[in-house]
Scaffold this motif. Structure first.
Motif, PDB file in Angstrom:
ATOM      1  N   LYS A  62       0.820  -1.216   0.000  1.00 17.92           N
ATOM      2  CA  LYS A  62       0.000   0.000   0.000  1.00 17.92           C
ATOM      3  C   LYS A  62       0.855   1.268   0.000  1.00 17.92           C
ATOM      4  N   TYR A 114      -1.293   5.314   3.764  1.00 16.63           N
ATOM      5  CA  TYR A 114      -1.751   4.278   4.685  1.00 16.63           C
ATOM      6  C   TYR A 114      -0.891   4.258   5.953  1.00 16.63           C
ATOM      7  N   LEU A 169      -5.882  -6.425   7.486  1.00 13.48           N
ATOM      8  CA  LEU A 169      -5.948  -6.852   6.083  1.00 13.48           C
ATOM      9  C   LEU A 169      -5.834  -5.698   5.087  1.00 13.48           C
ATOM     10  N   TRP A 202      -0.231 -10.584   4.800  1.00 16.37           N
ATOM     11  CA  TRP A 202      -1.488 -10.276   4.100  1.00 16.37           C
ATOM     12  C   TRP A 202      -2.039 -11.539   3.440  1.00 16.37           C
ATOM     13  N   ARG A 215      -5.569 -13.105   4.366  1.00 24.67           N
ATOM     14  CA  ARG A 215      -6.642 -13.062   3.355  1.00 24.67           C
ATOM     15  C   ARG A 215      -7.221 -14.474   3.178  1.00 24.67           C
ATOM     16  N   PHE A 223     -12.112  -4.177   9.911  1.00 27.39           N
ATOM     17  CA  PHE A 223     -13.430  -4.585   9.381  1.00 27.39           C
ATOM     18  C   PHE A 223     -14.555  -3.720   9.937  1.00 27.39           C
ATOM     19  N   GLU A 256     -14.042  -0.494   7.625  1.00 29.17           N
ATOM     20  CA  GLU A 256     -14.332  -0.775   6.208  1.00 29.17           C
ATOM     21  C   GLU A 256     -15.748  -1.324   6.043  1.00 29.17           C
ATOM     22  N   THR A 289     -18.030   2.549   4.512  1.00 31.08           N
ATOM     23  CA  THR A 289     -18.142   2.467   3.049  1.00 31.08           C
ATOM     24  C   THR A 289     -19.598   2.251   2.623  1.00 31.08           C
ATOM     25  N   ILE A 298      -7.199   5.130  -4.198  1.00 33.98           N
ATOM     26  CA  ILE A 298      -6.392   4.152  -3.460  1.00 33.98           C
ATOM     27  C   ILE A 298      -4.935   4.314  -3.904  1.00 33.98           C
ATOM     28  N   ARG A 358      -0.670   2.664  -4.013  1.00 37.69           N
ATOM     29  CA  ARG A 358       0.291   1.575  -3.884  1.00 37.69           C
ATOM     30  C   ARG A 358       1.712   2.131  -3.806  1.00 37.69           C
ATOM     31  N   PRO A 379     -15.266   0.335  -8.242  1.00 38.45           N
ATOM     32  CA  PRO A 379     -15.567   0.872  -6.904  1.00 38.45           C
ATOM     33  C   PRO A 379     -15.005  -0.006  -5.790  1.00 38.45           C
ATOM     34  N   PHE A 380     -14.837  -1.300  -6.079  1.00 38.69           N
ATOM     35  CA  PHE A 380     -14.306  -2.223  -5.069  1.00 38.69           C
ATOM     36  C   PHE A 380     -12.852  -2.576  -5.366  1.00 38.69           C
ATOM     37  N   ARG A 436      -5.936  -7.466  -4.541  1.00 42.25           N
ATOM     38  CA  ARG A 436      -6.278  -6.716  -3.322  1.00 42.25           C
ATOM     39  C   ARG A 436      -7.635  -6.036  -3.443  1.00 42.25           C
ATOM     40  N   CYS A 473     -11.801  -5.664  -2.868  1.00 42.64           N
ATOM     41  CA  CYS A 473     -12.544  -5.632  -1.606  1.00 42.64           C
ATOM     42  C   CYS A 473     -13.076  -7.015  -1.248  1.00 42.64           C
TER      43      CYS A 473
HETATM   44  C1  HEM Z   1     -19.908  -0.068  -0.841  1.00 44.19           C
HETATM   45  C2  HEM Z   1     -19.108  -0.610   0.029  1.00 44.19           C
HETATM   46  C3  HEM Z   1     -17.644  -0.819  -0.150  1.00 44.19           C
HETATM   47  C4  HEM Z   1     -16.770  -0.230  -1.022  1.00 44.19           C
HETATM   48  C5  HEM Z   1     -17.074   0.809  -2.087  1.00 44.19           C
HETATM   49  C6  HEM Z   1     -15.459  -0.800  -0.758  1.00 44.19           C
HETATM   50  C7  HEM Z   1     -14.312  -0.481  -1.467  1.00 44.19           C
HETATM   51  C8  HEM Z   1     -13.082  -1.048  -1.239  1.00 44.19           C
HETATM   52  C9  HEM Z   1     -11.881  -0.719  -1.972  1.00 44.19           C
HETATM   53  C10 HEM Z   1     -11.785   0.299  -3.093  1.00 44.19           C
HETATM   54  C11 HEM Z   1     -10.873  -1.468  -1.462  1.00 44.19           C
HETATM   55  C12 HEM Z   1      -9.404  -1.433  -1.864  1.00 44.19           C
HETATM   56  C13 HEM Z   1      -8.696  -0.555  -0.875  1.00 44.19           C
HETATM   57  C14 HEM Z   1      -7.250  -0.314  -1.193  1.00 44.19           C
HETATM   58  O1  HEM Z   1      -6.684  -0.857  -2.138  1.00 44.19           O
HETATM   59  O2  HEM Z   1      -6.669   0.454  -0.439  1.00 44.19           O
HETATM   60  C15 HEM Z   1     -11.425  -2.266  -0.393  1.00 44.19           C
HETATM   61  C16 HEM Z   1     -10.700  -3.165   0.358  1.00 44.19           C
HETATM   62  C17 HEM Z   1     -11.204  -3.795   1.466  1.00 44.19           C
HETATM   63  N1  HEM Z   1     -12.504  -3.810   1.884  1.00 44.19           N
HETATM   64 FE1  HEM Z   1     -14.055  -2.861   1.017  1.00 44.19          FE
HETATM   65  N2  HEM Z   1     -15.564  -1.686   0.282  1.00 44.19           N
HETATM   66  C18 HEM Z   1     -16.873  -1.745   0.674  1.00 44.19           C
HETATM   67  C19 HEM Z   1     -17.397  -2.530   1.671  1.00 44.19           C
HETATM   68  C20 HEM Z   1     -16.682  -3.372   2.476  1.00 44.19           C
HETATM   69  C21 HEM Z   1     -17.240  -4.201   3.501  1.00 44.19           C
HETATM   70  C22 HEM Z   1     -18.745  -4.307   3.810  1.00 44.19           C
HETATM   71  C23 HEM Z   1     -16.191  -4.836   4.113  1.00 44.19           C
HETATM   72  C24 HEM Z   1     -16.188  -5.824   5.255  1.00 44.19           C
HETATM   73  C25 HEM Z   1     -17.249  -6.375   5.772  1.00 44.19           C
HETATM   74  C26 HEM Z   1     -14.980  -4.405   3.444  1.00 44.19           C
HETATM   75  C27 HEM Z   1     -13.704  -4.805   3.795  1.00 44.19           C
HETATM   76  C28 HEM Z   1     -12.583  -4.527   3.043  1.00 44.19           C
HETATM   77  C29 HEM Z   1     -11.253  -5.015   3.385  1.00 44.19           C
HETATM   78  C30 HEM Z   1     -10.873  -5.816   4.613  1.00 44.19           C
HETATM   79  C31 HEM Z   1     -10.394  -4.562   2.388  1.00 44.19           C
HETATM   80  C32 HEM Z   1      -8.909  -4.870   2.246  1.00 44.19           C
HETATM   81  C33 HEM Z   1      -8.796  -6.140   1.414  1.00 44.19           C
HETATM   82  C34 HEM Z   1      -7.370  -6.583   1.134  1.00 44.19           C
HETATM   83  O3  HEM Z   1      -6.496  -5.760   0.923  1.00 44.19           O
HETATM   84  O4  HEM Z   1      -7.172  -7.807   1.077  1.00 44.19           O
HETATM   85  N3  HEM Z   1     -15.318  -3.528   2.466  1.00 44.19           N
HETATM   86  N4  HEM Z   1     -12.772  -1.995  -0.283  1.00 44.19           N
END
Ligand code: HEM
Length: 499
Positions: free
Chosen positions: A101, A105, A116, A124, A128, A305, A308, A312, A377, A379, A438-439, A444, A446
């Motif tokens: 990251k 961060y 995570l 990680w 994961r 958690f 996040e 979000t 985001i 890196r 968006p995710f 890596r 979401c």
């Molecule tokens: C609309 C809802 C959500 C959006 C738009 C979203 C978006 C994202 C994005 C863009 C990332 C990448 C972050 C990065 O690279 O720095 C991410 C990672 C992550 N999100 Fe979400 N998220 C959402 C909901 C959630 C929910 C509900 C959870 C848990 C219950 C969650 C847990 C995580 C975790 C733990 C990561 C890190 C994953 C990793 O690096 O392995 N997110 N999310």
């Protein structure tokens, strides 16, 4: 002794030489790319001087507009490239090696720890792998109980606002999302919806996000001397509240598990017996793997958690309400679909019902396109890459502007127009896979994206089935706050009419 000091000095000079060589190489390549002027010590951060938390995101958008779609900045002596074209983004996000990251961060680390979101390398990877089963479809099916129970509670709590008066719906959604993440992933009750007036955890979370962004753009806050400034001490005060909340969540869940030694998931609203370790919810999975997950690491994951998992989704649900409240014709289409799929029911109860709400899903995706909860985001490029013919040396940072690729007029004509039809299957087939992220995407991405979409659909379905939502502000006068999560400055001011 003399011998050791000499060796130490040689080692230091050697490191300095290597650093200098690397820095010279970086300057040589990075300064071929356009970007704002950089000065010693502050780099290009001077462009942010004088900006407040209210206009920092606007400033980022202005700079991106001026120098994009590919430019560089300097923060102190650290170089960063900024990308927003699907083809460029693909190079970075697709890679299984570029998973470390970015610099920003580091400032989240004191809060979320090496959980995570922030960790990298073997830690990680193993984490994961351990946590992924907690978001398996079978587990999410069980969570439907909580999603609908909390959504029903939300529409009851909102009744007092259904009197044609303007109010901000954002805090209600926040408390509902907080209850949902606590009762699903953590297996404890937070009962935040029972007191929507104030919540110390939520207040401290907003303040902490704001302080982190301010630190990022203030060069003299970058070192640990930050904690000597009043702002650094305020940050620490809020951290104490945030960590206090998550520590209590873990203690509460441990107590429930001790009283229930057969490894059951039996939180107040989720009476499901799941005995296989493969099917444990998030926190139980971490606690039952006690030998491999030390207490400190459990806390880091719970902090990650908790944040996040609710901030979000809160933003995403709220922006959807804002947009549908501005487009009453499209809201009627959603309402018709809800009547067709749910009949007299107030709220979806199964995943199969959620799957039938296709138009609502298009609306959710379109809202996440215009207002992605996570707008940027970043890196650290641990390997050299080439973008547009420019060599980017190792250890340079890289920001991925999600909101910007989502608002590219060549990909999405009239990009600020809310048009859910863009997500009808026939309109998505020819789109670049990295044009809608968006995710995030790649290794890596979401972990909670399915959870998020199910939660969003259930909560929105419940609200829109019971109430007609009329937004007060329009897209032209809403200010997007770009903290860690993108939210509207004034919240989402609406009126509710009972259906
Ligand atoms: C609309 C809802 C959500 C959006 C738009 C979203 C978006 C994202 C994005 C863009 C990332 C990448 C972050 C990065 O690279 O720095 C991410 C990672 C992550 N999100 Fe979400 N998220 C959402 C909901 C959630 C929910 C509900 C959870 C848990 C219950 C969650 C847990 C995580 C975790 C733990 C990561 C890190 C994953 C990793 O690096 O392995 N997110 N999310």
């Amino acid at each position: 002794m003399y011998y050791i000091i000499t060796l130490g000095i040689i080692a230091l000079l050697w490191m300095l030489r290597n650093y200098w060589k690397w820095h010279k190489e970086v300057v040589q390549y990075i300064d071929k790319i356009q970007g704002p002027t950089a000065y010693p010590f502050i780099g290009s951060l001077h462009v942010f001087f004088g900006t407040t938390k209210y206009d920092i995101f606007k400033k980022i958008k202005d700079i991106t507009e001026k120098y994009g779609p590919f430019f560089r900045t300097w923060s102190n002596n650290l170089a960063e490239i900024h990308i927003m074209q699907p083809e460029h983004i693909e190079i970075v996000l697709k890679s299984s090696k570029l998973i470390t990251k970015g610099r920003g961060y580091d400032f989240i680390l004191p809060w979320l720890g090496d959980g995570l979101l922030i960790s990298n390398g073997p830690k990680w990877f193993q984490r994961r792998k351990l946590i992924t089963p907690a978001f398996h479809f079978k587990i999410l099916e069980h969570y439907m109980n909580v999603f609908s129970q909390k959504s029903r509670r939300l529409i009851t709590v909102l009744e007092k606002e259904a009197n044609n008066e303007v109010f901000d719906v954002y805090p209600y959604i926040t408390h509902c999302a907080l209850d949902i993440i606590c009762e699903t992933a953590m297996g404890v009750s937070a009962n935040a919806l029972e007191n929507t007036e104030n919540n110390q955890y939520v207040d401290s979370l907003y303040k902490t996000s704001e302080l982190i962004i301010n630190r990022l753009f203030t060069p003299w806050y970058h070192s640990n001397l930050y904690y000597l400034f009043p702002e650094g001490r305020e940050f620490q005060r809020h951290l104490k509240i945030l960590h206090g909340f998550t520590t209590k969540v873990i203690a509460d869940r441990k107590k429930i598990l001790q009283e229930n030694p057969s490894n059951k998931i039996s939180s107040s609203s989720n009476d499901v017996l799941i005995n296989s370790k493969q099917k444990l919810s998030f926190l139980d999975l971490l606690l039952s793997a006690n030998e491999t997950v030390p207490d400190k690491d459990v806390r880091e994951e719970v902090d990650t958690f908790m944040f996040e998992g609710h901030d979000t989704t809160t933003a995403a649900i709220s922006w959807s309400l804002f947009l549908l409240g501005n487009h009453l014709d499209l809201q009627e289409k959603v309402y018709k679909e809800l009547k067709d799929v749910l009949g007299d029911k107030k709220c979806p109860e199964t995943i199969s019902e959620l799957n039938d709400l296709q138009y609502l899903e298009c609306c959710i995706k379109e809202a996440l396109r215009i207002y992605p909860s996570v707008p940027i985001i970043a890196r650290k490029l641990t390997e050299e890459i080439v973008i547009d013919g420019y060599k980017i040396p190792k250890n340079v940072y890289c920001s991925v502007h999600i909101y910007k690729v989502h608002r590219n007029p060549k990909i999405y004509p009239n990009p600020m127009k809310f048009d859910p039809d863009r997500f009808l299957p026939e309109n998505t087939t020819s789109r670049h896979p990295y044009a809608y992220i968006p995710f995030s995407a790649g290794p890596r991405n979401c972990i909670g994206q399915k959870f998020a979409i199910y939660e969003e659909k259930t909560v929105l379905a419940a609200i829109l089935k019971t109430y007609k939502v009329i937004a007060i502000d329009s897209q032209d006068n809403v200010n997007e706050l770009g903290e860690l999560i993108m939210r509207p400055e004034e919240g989402v001011r609406i009126k509710l009419e009972k259906r």
